[in-house]
Design a protein around this motif. Sequence first.
Motif, short mmCIF file in Angstrom:
data_model
loop_
_atom_site.label_atom_id
_atom_site.label_comp_id
_atom_site.label_asym_id
_atom_site.label_seq_id
_atom_site.Cartn_x
_atom_site.Cartn_y
_atom_site.Cartn_z
N LYS A 1 -11.86 -6.66 8.26
CA LYS A 1 -11.49 -6.30 6.98
C LYS A 1 -12.75 -6.23 5.92
CE LYS A 1 -8.15 -7.84 3.46
NZ LYS A 1 -7.20 -8.80 3.16
N VAL A 2 -13.01 -5.11 5.50
CA VAL A 2 -13.98 -5.08 4.31
C VAL A 2 -13.65 -4.68 2.99
CG1 VAL A 2 -15.81 -4.74 6.17
CG2 VAL A 2 -14.56 -2.82 5.03
N PRO A 3 -14.04 -5.13 1.97
CA PRO A 3 -13.57 -4.62 0.51
C PRO A 3 -13.74 -3.22 0.47
CG PRO A 3 -15.32 -6.48 0.45
CD PRO A 3 -15.17 -6.09 1.74
N MET A 4 -12.88 -2.57 -0.20
CA MET A 4 -12.60 -1.11 -0.51
C MET A 4 -13.58 -0.77 -1.74
SD MET A 4 -9.41 1.47 -1.11
CE MET A 4 -8.51 0.82 0.19
N PRO A 5 -14.70 -0.08 -1.71
CA PRO A 5 -15.30 0.48 -2.76
C PRO A 5 -14.52 0.89 -3.99
CG PRO A 5 -16.34 1.19 -0.83
CD PRO A 5 -14.97 0.68 -0.61
N HIS A 6 -14.79 0.87 -5.10
CA HIS A 6 -13.91 1.37 -6.31
C HIS A 6 -13.89 2.64 -6.32
CE1 HIS A 6 -14.29 -2.81 -8.09
NE2 HIS A 6 -15.63 -2.53 -8.10
N GLY A 7 -14.42 3.47 -5.81
CA GLY A 7 -14.42 5.10 -5.66
C GLY A 7 -13.29 5.31 -4.74
N LEU A 8 -13.14 4.56 -3.44
CA LEU A 8 -12.24 4.83 -2.72
C LEU A 8 -10.78 4.40 -3.16
CD1 LEU A 8 -13.85 4.19 0.89
CD2 LEU A 8 -12.93 6.34 -0.30
N VAL A 9 -10.94 3.11 -4.07
CA VAL A 9 -9.71 2.56 -4.44
C VAL A 9 -9.05 3.53 -5.30
CG1 VAL A 9 -8.84 0.65 -6.04
CG2 VAL A 9 -10.17 0.22 -4.64
N ALA A 10 -9.82 4.24 -6.21
CA ALA A 10 -9.28 5.29 -7.16
C ALA A 10 -8.65 6.47 -6.22
CB ALA A 10 -10.28 5.91 -8.03
N TRP A 11 -9.27 6.92 -5.07
CA TRP A 11 -9.12 8.11 -4.43
C TRP A 11 -7.55 7.76 -3.58
CZ3 TRP A 11 -9.54 8.68 1.10
CH2 TRP A 11 -9.18 10.25 1.73
N VAL A 12 -7.64 6.50 -3.02
CA VAL A 12 -6.32 6.17 -2.38
C VAL A 12 -5.18 5.98 -3.12
CG1 VAL A 12 -5.19 4.22 -0.90
CG2 VAL A 12 -7.56 5.27 -0.39
N ARG A 13 -5.38 5.43 -4.48
CA ARG A 13 -4.37 5.24 -5.29
C ARG A 13 -3.65 6.74 -6.03
NH1 ARG A 13 -6.54 1.70 -8.97
NH2 ARG A 13 -5.46 0.15 -7.97
N ASP A 14 -4.71 7.53 -6.35
CA ASP A 14 -4.47 9.19 -6.40
C ASP A 14 -3.59 9.73 -5.39
OD1 ASP A 14 -5.62 8.73 -8.86
OD2 ASP A 14 -7.17 9.95 -8.24
N PHE A 15 -3.74 9.61 -4.28
CA PHE A 15 -3.04 9.91 -3.00
C PHE A 15 -1.84 9.36 -3.01
CE2 PHE A 15 -1.80 10.03 1.26
CZ PHE A 15 -1.93 11.09 1.68
N VAL A 16 -1.76 8.00 -3.34
CA VAL A 16 -0.46 7.51 -3.10
C VAL A 16 0.65 7.77 -4.43
CG1 VAL A 16 0.90 5.07 -3.35
CG2 VAL A 16 -1.06 5.31 -2.03
N GLU B 1 -17.66 7.58 10.02
CA GLU B 1 -16.23 7.76 10.51
C GLU B 1 -15.42 8.48 9.14
OE1 GLU B 1 -14.76 7.64 13.28
OE2 GLU B 1 -16.63 7.14 14.33
N MET B 2 -14.40 9.45 9.37
CA MET B 2 -13.67 10.10 8.44
C MET B 2 -12.44 9.20 8.11
SD MET B 2 -13.56 13.00 6.71
CE MET B 2 -14.63 14.00 7.31
N LEU B 3 -12.19 8.87 6.87
CA LEU B 3 -11.05 8.19 6.48
C LEU B 3 -10.22 9.02 6.42
CD1 LEU B 3 -9.66 5.37 5.66
CD2 LEU B 3 -10.52 6.01 3.34
N GLU B 4 -8.92 9.28 6.97
CA GLU B 4 -7.96 10.10 6.79
C GLU B 4 -6.65 9.06 6.27
OE1 GLU B 4 -6.99 11.93 10.36
OE2 GLU B 4 -9.00 12.68 10.78
N LEU B 5 -5.85 9.95 5.31
CA LEU B 5 -5.07 9.37 4.77
C LEU B 5 -3.52 10.29 5.23
CD1 LEU B 5 -5.95 8.70 0.95
CD2 LEU B 5 -5.86 7.04 3.16
N HIS B 6 -2.45 9.61 5.33
CA HIS B 6 -1.05 10.20 5.87
C HIS B 6 -0.03 10.23 4.97
CE1 HIS B 6 -3.29 11.65 9.65
NE2 HIS B 6 -3.66 10.33 9.48
N GLY B 7 0.41 11.18 4.67
CA GLY B 7 1.72 11.01 3.72
C GLY B 7 2.70 9.93 4.15
N ALA B 8 2.92 9.81 5.39
CA ALA B 8 3.96 8.97 5.85
C ALA B 8 3.63 7.53 5.72
CB ALA B 8 4.35 9.49 7.20
N GLU B 9 2.42 7.20 5.52
CA GLU B 9 1.92 5.99 5.36
C GLU B 9 1.61 5.34 4.03
OE1 GLU B 9 1.09 3.97 8.14
OE2 GLU B 9 2.18 5.75 9.24
N THR B 10 2.08 6.16 3.05
CA THR B 10 1.96 5.71 1.55
C THR B 10 2.20 4.08 1.24
OG1 THR B 10 3.55 6.71 0.82
CG2 THR B 10 1.88 8.18 0.65
N GLU B 11 3.51 3.91 2.06
CA GLU B 11 4.07 2.49 1.70
C GLU B 11 2.92 1.30 2.15
OE1 GLU B 11 7.37 -0.75 3.06
OE2 GLU B 11 7.81 1.61 3.26
#
Length: 158
Positions: free
Chosen positions: A94-109, A33-43
């Motif tokens: 709930k599954v642990p987020m891999p370190h690479g995804l943590v960095a990607w989501v943090r950059d997005f936020v 599945e694709m993990l999509e991030l949305h600007g309105a959900e950053t909080e």
Amino acid sequence: MWTASAVLPGAGPADWRELRRDGEAAEFHAATEMLELHGAETEAYLHGLTAEIPSLYVIMRETAGECPLEIVQITASPYEAQDYTDSGEEIVEKVPMPHGLVAWVRDFVEEFHQDEIFVKRKRDKKRIDIVEDGVGDPRIDKAADIYASPSLKRRRLQ
């Protein structure tokens, strides 16, 4: 018993492909599945990242078909995951987020998050201590009938 145990970032397409088996326990790659991030959900993403263990949420639904579960969505938003648990129709793991995804989501936020300024609402000056007891529906003619239901005005035929 079925449970989501991990996500595989960058994995190819899969449809319940068995990865390993140990006795009766088996591990499957259920879907990609694709993990999509949305600007309105950053909080919400920020809330999830500051948790003791940053996590992703796998939303699944039981099926009557060949596969035991359908992977509906994967999200990094704990708020969205909570919304899915409210209906009771979906299974949220709930599954642990891999370190690479943590960095990607943090950059997005960091790029898209904007703090909302709290604005205290001002009260209007209307006085609420004035009580008009006995005042009923204005469509009722007599003061004695203030608890009567209003009726339609009837026209007189001449």
